[in-house]
Design a protein around this motif. Structure first.
Motif, PDB file in Angstrom:
ATOM      1  N   GLU A  69     -29.960  -5.481 -24.330  1.00 40.73           N
ATOM      2  CA  GLU A  69     -28.831  -6.250 -25.012  1.00 40.73           C
ATOM      3  C   GLU A  69     -28.522  -5.342 -26.174  1.00 40.73           C
ATOM      4  O   GLU A  69     -27.243  -5.193 -26.522  1.00 40.73           O
ATOM      5  CB  GLU A  69     -28.980  -7.553 -25.440  1.00 40.73           C
ATOM      6  N   ASN A  70     -29.334  -5.197 -27.203  1.00 41.39           N
ATOM      7  CA  ASN A  70     -29.273  -4.497 -28.497  1.00 41.39           C
ATOM      8  C   ASN A  70     -29.355  -3.132 -28.642  1.00 41.39           C
ATOM      9  O   ASN A  70     -29.300  -2.425 -29.660  1.00 41.39           O
ATOM     10  CB  ASN A  70     -29.984  -5.142 -29.480  1.00 41.39           C
ATOM     11  N   LYS A  71     -29.751  -2.315 -27.240  1.00 39.83           N
ATOM     12  CA  LYS A  71     -29.855  -0.923 -27.335  1.00 39.83           C
ATOM     13  C   LYS A  71     -30.978  -0.327 -28.277  1.00 39.83           C
ATOM     14  O   LYS A  71     -30.774   0.543 -29.024  1.00 39.83           O
ATOM     15  CB  LYS A  71     -28.504  -0.064 -27.393  1.00 39.83           C
ATOM     16  N   LEU A  72     -32.013  -1.300 -28.264  1.00 40.67           N
ATOM     17  CA  LEU A  72     -33.047  -0.895 -29.408  1.00 40.67           C
ATOM     18  C   LEU A  72     -33.801   0.347 -28.761  1.00 40.67           C
ATOM     19  O   LEU A  72     -34.041   0.856 -27.708  1.00 40.67           O
ATOM     20  CB  LEU A  72     -34.163  -2.054 -29.313  1.00 40.67           C
TER      21      LEU A  72
ATOM     22  N   ALA B  61     -41.421  -1.674 -31.968  1.00 38.38           N
ATOM     23  CA  ALA B  61     -41.789  -2.455 -33.086  1.00 38.38           C
ATOM     24  C   ALA B  61     -40.708  -3.693 -33.356  1.00 38.38           C
ATOM     25  O   ALA B  61     -41.168  -4.568 -34.002  1.00 38.38           O
ATOM     26  CB  ALA B  61     -42.214  -1.815 -34.255  1.00 38.38           C
ATOM     27  N   VAL B  62     -39.415  -2.989 -33.336  1.00 37.44           N
ATOM     28  CA  VAL B  62     -38.287  -4.013 -33.510  1.00 37.44           C
ATOM     29  C   VAL B  62     -38.332  -5.070 -32.642  1.00 37.44           C
ATOM     30  O   VAL B  62     -38.161  -6.211 -33.019  1.00 37.44           O
ATOM     31  CB  VAL B  62     -36.969  -3.139 -33.708  1.00 37.44           C
ATOM     32  N   ALA B  63     -38.436  -5.031 -31.310  1.00 34.75           N
ATOM     33  CA  ALA B  63     -38.095  -5.764 -30.300  1.00 34.75           C
ATOM     34  C   ALA B  63     -39.378  -6.659 -30.536  1.00 34.75           C
ATOM     35  O   ALA B  63     -39.385  -7.924 -30.410  1.00 34.75           O
ATOM     36  CB  ALA B  63     -38.372  -5.157 -28.860  1.00 34.75           C
TER      37      ALA B  63
ATOM     38  N   GLU C 171     -40.664   0.386 -21.713  1.00 35.02           N
ATOM     39  CA  GLU C 171     -40.780   1.533 -22.176  1.00 35.02           C
ATOM     40  C   GLU C 171     -39.785   2.687 -21.957  1.00 35.02           C
ATOM     41  O   GLU C 171     -39.259   3.348 -22.651  1.00 35.02           O
ATOM     42  CB  GLU C 171     -42.473   2.163 -22.034  1.00 35.02           C
ATOM     43  N   SER C 172     -39.505   2.686 -20.525  1.00 34.51           N
ATOM     44  CA  SER C 172     -38.620   3.566 -19.976  1.00 34.51           C
ATOM     45  C   SER C 172     -37.207   3.308 -20.887  1.00 34.51           C
ATOM     46  O   SER C 172     -36.387   4.145 -20.833  1.00 34.51           O
ATOM     47  CB  SER C 172     -38.582   3.457 -18.548  1.00 34.51           C
ATOM     48  N   LYS C 173     -36.923   1.697 -20.757  1.00 32.95           N
ATOM     49  CA  LYS C 173     -35.454   1.480 -21.304  1.00 32.95           C
ATOM     50  C   LYS C 173     -35.363   2.021 -22.818  1.00 32.95           C
ATOM     51  O   LYS C 173     -34.468   2.522 -23.110  1.00 32.95           O
ATOM     52  CB  LYS C 173     -35.339  -0.034 -21.099  1.00 32.95           C
ATOM     53  N   ILE C 174     -36.410   1.672 -23.589  1.00 31.83           N
ATOM     54  CA  ILE C 174     -36.245   2.248 -24.989  1.00 31.83           C
ATOM     55  C   ILE C 174     -36.229   3.692 -25.102  1.00 31.83           C
ATOM     56  O   ILE C 174     -35.324   4.344 -26.078  1.00 31.83           O
ATOM     57  CB  ILE C 174     -37.609   1.744 -25.723  1.00 31.83           C
TER      58      ILE C 174
END
Length: 135
Positions: free
Chosen positions: A31-34, A38-40, A72-75
């Motif tokens: 949703e937030n395109k992180l 560590a932020v998540a 991990e892939s999405k990040i």
């Protein structure tokens, strides 16, 4: 009265608890395109080291390990997308990819044999002057 040896009554990180957290992390990342795990984790009130603990503890649990890899892939995809759209600093993106995703911009070749250096045995035979040409 003490509990039986090996009991897991007080175990905090059960498979279902971890799956619930991972699903929340995935939704936040999507949703937030992180671009940084560590932020998540911080958004859920967790600490960065818990990720390694989960990966180790649930390595053999397909459902958990697949969701971890998916996150991990999405990040990584979010980071590369931002980089390609000039939405982030290239040096920062490269730093994150190298240090957090084990990417490299150089090829590393092992020039050894099973970790041992190659050994070359050469036997040289020289002719003496008396064995040379008779001219």
């Amino acid at each position: 009265m003490a509990a039986k040896k090996g009991n897991k009554y007080a175990e905090k990180w059960t498979k279902q608890v971890v799956l619930d957290h991972l699903q929340q992390i995935f939704e936040d990342v999507e949703e937030n395109k992180l671009v940084y795990l560590a932020v998540a984790l911080t958004n859920l009130g967790l600490y960065s080291d818990i990720w390694a603990d989960w990966k180790t503890k649930f390595d053999s649990v397909d459902e958990v390990s697949r969701l971890i890899k998916r996150i991990e892939s999405k990040i990584e995809a979010n980071l590369v997308t931002r980089l390609l759209n000039n939405q982030c600093n290239a040096a920062g993106a490269i730093f994150i990819l190298k240090n957090k995703h084990r990417m490299s911009d150089k090829q590393e070749i092992d020039h050894t044999s099973a970790g041992q250096p190659f050994t070359i045995n050469i036997t040289k035979t020289y002719k003496s002057d008396s064995e040379g040409d008779s001219n």
